[in-house]
Design a protein around this motif. Structure first.
Motif, PDB file in Angstrom:
ATOM      1  N   ARG A 197      49.535  55.140  50.080  1.00 21.45           N
ATOM      2  CA  ARG A 197      50.570  56.335  49.739  1.00 21.45           C
ATOM      3  C   ARG A 197      49.955  57.793  49.210  1.00 21.45           C
ATOM      4  N   ASP A 198      48.942  57.808  48.483  1.00 19.35           N
ATOM      5  CA  ASP A 198      48.175  59.211  48.279  1.00 19.35           C
ATOM      6  C   ASP A 198      47.311  59.748  49.218  1.00 19.35           C
ATOM      7  N   LYS A 199      46.941  58.645  49.881  1.00 18.51           N
ATOM      8  CA  LYS A 199      45.664  58.668  50.991  1.00 18.51           C
ATOM      9  C   LYS A 199      44.411  59.275  50.109  1.00 18.51           C
ATOM     10  N   ARG A 200      44.190  58.773  48.948  1.00 23.58           N
ATOM     11  CA  ARG A 200      43.150  59.078  48.279  1.00 23.58           C
ATOM     12  C   ARG A 200      42.120  57.676  48.153  1.00 23.58           C
ATOM     13  N   LEU A 201      40.952  58.160  48.026  1.00 24.82           N
ATOM     14  CA  LEU A 201      39.783  57.142  48.228  1.00 24.82           C
ATOM     15  C   LEU A 201      39.135  57.340  46.644  1.00 24.82           C
ATOM     16  N   ASP A 202      38.871  56.446  46.145  1.00 26.47           N
ATOM     17  CA  ASP A 202      38.220  56.279  44.815  1.00 26.47           C
ATOM     18  C   ASP A 202      36.919  55.206  44.749  1.00 26.47           C
ATOM     19  N   VAL A 203      36.012  55.444  43.902  1.00 24.49           N
ATOM     20  CA  VAL A 203      34.822  54.543  43.914  1.00 24.49           C
ATOM     21  C   VAL A 203      35.529  53.391  42.900  1.00 24.49           C
ATOM     22  N   ALA A 204      35.491  52.039  43.324  1.00 22.59           N
ATOM     23  CA  ALA A 204      35.909  51.221  42.600  1.00 22.59           C
ATOM     24  C   ALA A 204      34.898  50.148  41.929  1.00 22.59           C
ATOM     25  N   CYS A 205      33.391  50.272  42.609  1.00 23.03           N
ATOM     26  CA  CYS A 205      32.578  49.774  41.952  1.00 23.03           C
ATOM     27  C   CYS A 205      31.257  50.022  42.783  1.00 23.03           C
ATOM     28  N   LYS A 206      30.116  49.760  41.888  1.00 20.79           N
ATOM     29  CA  LYS A 206      28.841  49.663  42.961  1.00 20.79           C
ATOM     30  C   LYS A 206      28.340  48.325  42.847  1.00 20.79           C
ATOM     31  N   PRO A 207      28.205  47.797  44.255  1.00 25.17           N
ATOM     32  CA  PRO A 207      27.898  46.408  44.465  1.00 25.17           C
ATOM     33  C   PRO A 207      26.449  46.061  43.741  1.00 25.17           C
ATOM     34  N   ILE A 208      26.547  44.707  43.270  1.00 22.06           N
ATOM     35  CA  ILE A 208      25.153  43.996  42.601  1.00 22.06           C
ATOM     36  C   ILE A 208      24.335  43.561  43.688  1.00 22.06           C
ATOM     37  N   GLY A 209      23.264  44.010  43.784  1.00 27.12           N
ATOM     38  CA  GLY A 209      22.379  43.565  44.799  1.00 27.12           C
ATOM     39  C   GLY A 209      22.565  44.230  46.117  1.00 27.12           C
ATOM     40  N   VAL A 210      21.802  44.097  47.054  1.00 28.48           N
ATOM     41  CA  VAL A 210      21.576  44.685  48.220  1.00 28.48           C
ATOM     42  C   VAL A 210      21.906  43.499  49.527  1.00 28.48           C
ATOM     43  N   VAL A 211      23.145  43.638  49.925  1.00 33.95           N
ATOM     44  CA  VAL A 211      23.706  42.974  51.292  1.00 33.95           C
ATOM     45  C   VAL A 211      24.189  43.852  52.007  1.00 33.95           C
ATOM     46  N   GLU A 212      23.313  43.794  53.294  1.00 34.18           N
ATOM     47  CA  GLU A 212      23.632  44.687  54.462  1.00 34.18           C
ATOM     48  C   GLU A 212      24.534  44.263  55.218  1.00 34.18           C
ATOM     49  N   ASP A 213      24.816  42.998  55.186  1.00 35.96           N
ATOM     50  CA  ASP A 213      26.034  42.450  56.191  1.00 35.96           C
ATOM     51  C   ASP A 213      27.345  42.450  55.470  1.00 35.96           C
ATOM     52  N   LEU A 214      27.383  43.236  54.248  1.00 35.57           N
ATOM     53  CA  LEU A 214      28.724  43.013  53.497  1.00 35.57           C
ATOM     54  C   LEU A 214      29.718  43.525  54.336  1.00 35.57           C
ATOM     55  N   SER A 215      30.722  42.480  54.739  1.00 33.06           N
ATOM     56  CA  SER A 215      31.909  42.984  55.587  1.00 33.06           C
ATOM     57  C   SER A 215      33.011  41.788  55.033  1.00 33.06           C
ATOM     58  N   TRP A 216      34.403  41.876  55.693  1.00 31.45           N
ATOM     59  CA  TRP A 216      35.154  40.935  55.669  1.00 31.45           C
ATOM     60  C   TRP A 216      34.995  39.706  55.887  1.00 31.45           C
ATOM     61  N   ARG A 217      33.840  39.544  56.774  1.00 36.71           N
ATOM     62  CA  ARG A 217      33.310  38.094  57.441  1.00 36.71           C
ATOM     63  C   ARG A 217      32.607  37.271  56.335  1.00 36.71           C
ATOM     64  N   VAL A 218      32.110  37.991  55.285  1.00 37.32           N
ATOM     65  CA  VAL A 218      31.188  37.206  54.438  1.00 37.32           C
ATOM     66  C   VAL A 218      31.889  37.309  52.961  1.00 37.32           C
ATOM     67  N   VAL A 219      32.956  37.937  52.769  1.00 46.12           N
ATOM     68  CA  VAL A 219      33.624  37.904  51.487  1.00 46.12           C
ATOM     69  C   VAL A 219      35.155  37.144  51.786  1.00 46.12           C
ATOM     70  N   VAL A 220      35.624  36.679  50.349  1.00 52.23           N
ATOM     71  CA  VAL A 220      36.781  36.229  50.439  1.00 52.23           C
ATOM     72  C   VAL A 220      37.446  36.794  49.052  1.00 52.23           C
ATOM     73  N   PRO A 221      38.820  37.088  49.217  1.00 55.58           N
ATOM     74  CA  PRO A 221      39.514  37.761  48.184  1.00 55.58           C
ATOM     75  C   PRO A 221      39.664  36.424  46.929  1.00 55.58           C
ATOM     76  N   PHE A 222      39.214  36.643  45.983  1.00 52.47           N
ATOM     77  CA  PHE A 222      39.096  35.749  44.842  1.00 52.47           C
ATOM     78  C   PHE A 222      40.052  36.067  43.650  1.00 52.47           C
ATOM     79  N   VAL A 223      41.159  35.479  43.595  1.00 54.47           N
ATOM     80  CA  VAL A 223      42.056  35.656  42.393  1.00 54.47           C
ATOM     81  C   VAL A 223      41.391  34.528  41.246  1.00 54.47           C
TER      82      VAL A 223
END
Length: 518
Positions: free
Chosen positions: A425-451
């Motif tokens: 809605r606001d077309k705004r980007l905010d920093v949500a977090c700094k990832p822990i560790g170094v994962v070069e292939d961090l994309s939607w393929r290797v993550v899952v939404p975890f409630v």
């Protein structure tokens, strides 16, 4: 004791009676008593041991009274238990049958979350799929509450960089209604667990179709059903066969907790399809699983619908097809969000006119996509100074939709190595977090939404199928008797046949046995 009581009524020098001592009773539970009673004890800290109130306190300390828990009203007990931490509540189920029955009721579940609705705790994380441990019990240890009890949003890496060098590798395949489907890579073993109660089961191995054919399965999906009280009653695991070429059939296997068996299907498709090997897993939308395929978008399969069938659903026709082929779908995100199926696309090159685009599948039956927006880089803004300097040149990779907020999409900023949230809605980007560790292939393929599960979900135990053993020797003997009655009525011929048939029946060669039954 009588003298001490009289001393409390003595007059002071001013002619006034001493006021009765006031005590703040401490209620402590004693599990050593037989009938589950409370002990009400007076305070033990006395300021002046020579005062009259202190003397009375010592007398009360020596005479405690008890309260039977069975006389405590359920309404009052409900108010007390609903104010306790979740871990304490499940320990108190062992106190007595009354407490266990009250806590196990679905009404207590609803009342507990209604009473604790006002909380700053964020029940959503982005979970990295791969966990490096030696055994599955260690996987459950990684899901302990202190891994995600922070109120801040984060990406959950349940293994360190050093642990990734281990040989054993577990993968989180899917999450459904609080239950998690995992597998051990290598010797493929499937597990279903509840991270709250740490209950888990191992699924049986699939069927061997033939000794000469060993299919490779991947793309495991997981759907579950709940009743009116939001308790899981059954679940189904589906996996598809990986083929090296185009095929007009979708080969898959399903496991149901109601039958405890794997069943294979070969379903015809309208067009030749090839499954996306790096798809990350199917999308579960309204109990229907969707796998990504080349050229045709998705292939959908409903495990609860009979007769079994599959259908193809095209992606939006005005998407960036050239980028999709070039980057193998890395810059797109298709998933469910608040009862909607959405398609989000990011332009990989900074010189592209549109950087973000999104569509909604408004008509599922007809596969009709509706464009929600197309945003240019000049439309973007950010309150973070460092991120604001990179808006014109930064590379973004889509990760996940927010499961509770239609306006939030999470992306990875490659240059700043951080996770950003985009408000549509606001077309705004905010920093949500700094990832822990170094994962070069961090994309939607290797993550899952975890409630994050807030209440335990008992895992339904599938039945153990019984093995049916067919007596082959009895079957041959039965066919021999029929042959004897039909063609050899005379006793002389019977004797002649019985002497020759003994050798044929004991022989293991198939031509001899076929000669008898022809």
């Amino acid at each position: 004791m009588a003298d001490n009581t009289t001393s409390t009524n003595q007059l002071t020098a001013a002619g006034h009676r001493n006021p009765p001592p006031t005590h703040r009773h401490l209620i402590t539970y004693s599990r050593k008593r037989k009938h589950s009673q409370f002990q009400v004890n007076p305070p033990t800290e006395l300021k002046n041991p020579n005062s009259q109130s202190s003397i009375l306190g010592l007398v009360l300390l020596a005479h405690t009274f008890t309260y039977d828990l069975r006389n405590l009203p359920d309404s009052l007990l409900l108010e007390i238990l609903s104010r306790l931490p979740l871990q304490s509540i499940f320990r108190f189920k062992c106190v007595c049958k009354q407490w266990r029955s009250l806590i196990s009721q679905p009404s207590f579940h609803r009342f507990y979350f209604t009473s604790n609705a006002v909380s700053s705790f964020v029940p959503f994380r982005i979970l990295y799929r791969y966990i490096y441990v030696s055994k599955f019990k260690d996987v459950l240890d990684r899901f302990r509450p202190d891994s995600y009890n922070s109120s801040k949003f984060s990406v959950l890496f349940l293994s360190s960089f050093e642990e990734q060098q281990q040989s054993d590798q577990f993968k989180v395949l899917a999450v459904s209604n609080g239950l998690i489907l995992c597998c051990l890579l290598g010797p493929l073993i499937y597990y279903i667990c509840d991270p709250v109660t740490r209950q888990w089961i191992t699924l049986p191995r699939g069927r061997d179709k033939s000794p000469n054919r060993h299919p490779i399965f991947f793309g495991e999906g997981f759907v579950s059903r709940v009743n009116d009280d939001n308790v899981v009653t059954s679940y189904t695991v589906v996996r598809v066969e990986l083929l090296n070429s185009l095929s007009t059939y979708l080969n898959l296997e399903t496991f149901s907790s109601e039958t405890g068996k794997w069943v294979d299907y070969r379903l015809p498709c309208g067009n030749p399809i090839a499954l996306l090997k790096r798809g990350g897993g199917p999308i579960s939308f309204n109990g229907i699983l969707h796998w990504f395929v080349y050229d045709h978008g998705m292939v959908a399969f409903d495990p609860h619908k009979d007769p079994k069938s599959c259908r193809l659903i095209q992606f939006p026709v005005d998407r960036d097809i050239e980028s999709e082929y070039k980057h193998d779908g890395l810059y797109r995100l298709c998933d469910k969000c608040q009862g909607r199926l959405r398609f989000f696309e990011v332009a990989p090159e900074p010189f592209s006119f549109y950087v973000f685009s999104m569509w909604d599948l408004r008509d599922y039956e007809n596969g009709e996509w509706v464009s929600e927006f197309k945003v240019t880089r000049s439309d973007l803004s950010s309150s973070d100074p460092e991120l604001g300097d990179w808006l014109t040149n930064a590379t973004f990779l889509p990760l996940s939709f927010h499961p509770f907020n239609l306006d939030i999409v999470y992306l990875r900023c490659v240059e700043l190595a951080c996770i950003v949230s985009y408000n549509v809605r606001d077309k705004r980007l905010d920093v949500a977090c700094k990832p822990i560790g170094v994962v070069e292939d961090l994309s939607w393929r290797v993550v899952v939404p975890f409630v994050i599960p807030r209440w335990p979900t008992p895992v339904p135990i599938p039945p153990v199928p019984k093995k049916v053993v067919k007596p082959k020797l009895a079957h041959r003997h039965r066919s021999y008797k029929i042959y004897q009655r039909k063609h050899y009525p005379s006793s002389a011929m019977q004797k002649s046949f019985s002497s020759s048939s003994k050798v044929a029946i004991s022989s293991t060669s198939s031509p001899a046995s076929n000669m008898l039954t022809d």
